[in-house]
Design a protein around this motif. Structure first.
Motif, PDB file in Angstrom:
ATOM      1  N   ARG A  97     -40.587 -10.247  29.749  1.00 10.18           N
ATOM      2  CA  ARG A  97     -41.920 -10.732  29.356  1.00 10.18           C
ATOM      3  C   ARG A  97     -42.292 -11.977  30.160  1.00 10.18           C
ATOM      4  N   ARG A 152     -43.316 -11.346  33.828  1.00 14.59           N
ATOM      5  CA  ARG A 152     -44.672 -10.860  34.104  1.00 14.59           C
ATOM      6  C   ARG A 152     -45.584 -12.003  34.544  1.00 14.59           C
ATOM      7  N   LEU A 153     -45.268 -13.223  34.080  1.00 14.03           N
ATOM      8  CA  LEU A 153     -46.113 -14.379  34.354  1.00 14.03           C
ATOM      9  C   LEU A 153     -45.616 -15.231  35.511  1.00 14.03           C
ATOM     10  N   GLU A 154     -44.301 -15.338  35.641  1.00 13.43           N
ATOM     11  CA  GLU A 154     -43.703 -16.182  36.677  1.00 13.43           C
ATOM     12  C   GLU A 154     -42.255 -15.754  36.907  1.00 13.43           C
TER      13      GLU A 154
END
Length: 79
Positions: free
Chosen positions: A18, A21-23
């Motif tokens: 999870r 997905r952002l960094e």
């Protein structure tokens, strides 16, 4: 940047995914970074990989166009 120890990563891989997905997520072993987890899209951007014309024309997820006509093509008369 998110950092997971090897133990934390093994105990909760889905949380690491999870965050990735952002960094990028750094995984450490005995306090030293050993691995990086990132989304596939981030990897493609970083590596400079682009979609080919074939990939763009394939349009994944669409049904095959007119499968009945494809069958007729196989039965055509020899020249």
């Amino acid at each position: 940047m998110k950092v997971f120890s090897s133990r934390e990563f093994n105990q909760d891989v889905s949380a690491a995914k999870r965050f990735a997905r952002l960094e990028p997520v750094f995984v450490t072993d005995r306090g030293k970074p050993t691995h990086v987890l990132m989304s596939f899209d981030a990897f493609r951007r970083m590596s400079g990989e682009r979609d080919s014309v074939v990939d763009l024309l394939a349009m994944p997820g669409l049904p095959d166009p007119e499968p009945e006509r494809a069958k007729d093509w196989d039965r055509r008369e020899p020249l």
